[in-house]
Design a protein around this motif. Structure first.
Motif, short mmCIF file in Angstrom:
data_model
loop_
_atom_site.label_atom_id
_atom_site.label_comp_id
_atom_site.label_asym_id
_atom_site.label_seq_id
_atom_site.Cartn_x
_atom_site.Cartn_y
_atom_site.Cartn_z
N ALA A 186 -7.31 -6.92 -1.27
CA ALA A 186 -6.15 -6.37 -0.57
C ALA A 186 -5.67 -7.30 0.54
O ALA A 186 -6.45 -7.95 1.23
CB ALA A 186 -6.49 -5.01 0.01
N ILE A 187 -4.34 -7.33 0.69
CA ILE A 187 -3.69 -7.98 1.83
C ILE A 187 -3.38 -6.86 2.82
O ILE A 187 -2.74 -5.87 2.46
CB ILE A 187 -2.39 -8.67 1.39
N THR A 188 -3.85 -7.02 4.05
CA THR A 188 -3.74 -5.92 5.01
C THR A 188 -3.06 -6.35 6.30
O THR A 188 -3.10 -7.53 6.69
CB THR A 188 -5.13 -5.36 5.36
N LEU A 189 -2.43 -5.37 6.95
CA LEU A 189 -1.90 -5.56 8.29
C LEU A 189 -3.05 -5.53 9.31
O LEU A 189 -4.17 -5.14 8.95
CB LEU A 189 -0.90 -4.45 8.60
N PRO A 190 -2.81 -5.94 10.56
CA PRO A 190 -3.89 -5.96 11.54
C PRO A 190 -4.63 -4.64 11.69
O PRO A 190 -5.82 -4.62 12.00
CB PRO A 190 -3.17 -6.35 12.83
N GLY A 191 -3.95 -3.52 11.47
CA GLY A 191 -4.59 -2.22 11.58
C GLY A 191 -5.38 -1.81 10.36
O GLY A 191 -5.99 -0.74 10.32
N GLY A 192 -5.38 -2.67 9.33
CA GLY A 192 -6.13 -2.39 8.11
C GLY A 192 -5.31 -1.78 6.99
O GLY A 192 -5.82 -1.59 5.88
N THR A 233 -6.11 -5.57 -8.73
CA THR A 233 -5.23 -5.46 -7.57
C THR A 233 -5.10 -4.00 -7.14
O THR A 233 -5.13 -3.69 -5.94
CB THR A 233 -3.84 -6.02 -7.89
N GLY A 234 -5.00 -3.10 -8.10
CA GLY A 234 -4.86 -1.68 -7.78
C GLY A 234 -6.10 -1.12 -7.12
O GLY A 234 -6.01 -0.38 -6.12
N LYS A 235 -7.27 -1.47 -7.65
CA LYS A 235 -8.50 -0.95 -7.07
C LYS A 235 -8.75 -1.52 -5.67
O LYS A 235 -9.32 -0.85 -4.81
CB LYS A 235 -9.68 -1.23 -8.00
N ALA A 236 -8.27 -2.75 -5.44
CA ALA A 236 -8.40 -3.33 -4.10
C ALA A 236 -7.56 -2.57 -3.09
O ALA A 236 -8.01 -2.26 -1.98
CB ALA A 236 -7.99 -4.81 -4.14
N ILE A 237 -6.31 -2.26 -3.46
CA ILE A 237 -5.44 -1.49 -2.57
C ILE A 237 -5.99 -0.08 -2.38
O ILE A 237 -6.00 0.46 -1.27
CB ILE A 237 -4.01 -1.44 -3.15
N LEU A 238 -6.48 0.50 -3.46
CA LEU A 238 -7.05 1.85 -3.40
C LEU A 238 -8.24 1.88 -2.45
O LEU A 238 -8.37 2.80 -1.62
CB LEU A 238 -7.47 2.28 -4.81
N ALA A 239 -9.10 0.88 -2.54
CA ALA A 239 -10.28 0.84 -1.68
C ALA A 239 -9.90 0.73 -0.21
O ALA A 239 -10.54 1.33 0.66
CB ALA A 239 -11.19 -0.32 -2.08
N ALA A 240 -8.85 -0.04 0.07
CA ALA A 240 -8.43 -0.26 1.45
C ALA A 240 -7.81 0.98 2.09
O ALA A 240 -7.72 1.07 3.31
CB ALA A 240 -7.44 -1.43 1.52
#
Length: 256
Positions: free
Chosen positions: A209-215, A146-153
């Motif tokens: 990652a779960i992202t907002l429309p702007g990424g 989960t952390g690496k996914a957020i970090l990548a985003a």
């Protein structure tokens, strides 16, 4: 007649500078001094000092005994309230349940706090050999799915911050920036992050990652699996499942 272009709204310079300081401190694991902050943000030392005094008086910043400044739990509570206002737990609940049913493993919903992830919801594994973390538990960004996914985003913003805190946890932990850069590139290419046992020995994890429309990432979904439980072809299978689930939650946020 050509309509005049709409005027840009006025931005209060004092408020914007104060928020820059708060964002900087909230993204740092260690306190920072006036000189360091002023250099990083391009502010004068006197201006930085005055703004820090105001933020300290309001309770968003604390002045430490070593003369450094750090964000307080009040800042954390404001950020946590923002996550709650997104109804992230409610929005992600169907996807979390689906991941649990499809894998039988522990699944998590996590959000970023500074350079860590905090688990805000989960469904436990029912298997005899299982992975387990408590709601409210945390882990460094650089070594769990989960952390690496957020970090990548949000890597452009977070790369420099995380570079100095690549703490070692297992023999597989990525502790140098070159290795992390390569891993983040792979994460972005395949659409999910994969922890090969980098935080706990023989515990694998997948995250998206779960992202907002702007990424902008607001959280991540994850699956945690003891390596002995991973089926043949499980990396692609679980990675694909978590990626699809995170995209589903992100789409809900976009419709909100």
């Amino acid at each position: 007649m050509i309509d005049a272009a709409p005027k840009e709204p006025k931005v209060d310079s004092t408020l914007s500078k104060g928020l820059l300081i708060l964002e900087n401190l909230a993204g740092s694991q260690n306190g920072k001094g006036v000189t360091e902050l002023s250099k990083e943000l391009g502010l004068t030392k006197s201006n930085t000092f005055r703004l820090l005094q105001t933020l300290t008086t309001l309770g968003y910043v604390q002045h430490r005994p070593d003369k450094s400044y750090a964000a307080t739990l009040k800042t954390w509570r404001v950020g946590r309230a923002s996550v709650e206002n997104l109804n992230l737990r409610e929005l992600a609940a169907p996807e979390l349940l689906h991941l649990s049913q499809e894998t039988g493993e522990a699944v998590y919903l996590a959000v970023r706090e500074n350079l860590n992830v905090i688990y805000i919801d989960k469904i436990d594994s029912q298997k005899p050999i299982r992975s387990w973390n408590a709601i409210g538990g945390s882990a460094p960004l650089h070594c769990v799915g989960t952390g690496k996914a957020i970090l990548a985003a949000d890597f452009n913003k977070l790369r420099d911050q995380v570079s100095g805190v690549l703490t070692h946890h297992t023999e597989k932990t990525l502790t140098d920036l070159a290795s992390l850069d390569a891993d983040i590139s792979a994460t972005l290419a395949r659409g999910y992050a994969f922890d090969t046992g980098e935080f706990r020995d023989r515990i694998l994890s997948f995250g998206a990652a779960i992202t907002l429309p702007g990424g902008e990432p607001v959280g991540a979904l994850g699956i945690s699996v003891p390596d002995i439980n991973l089926p043949e072809g499980g990396v692609d299978q679980y990675g694909g499942l978590v990626s699809l689930a995170a995209r589903s939650v992100s789409a809900k946020l976009g419709r909100g």
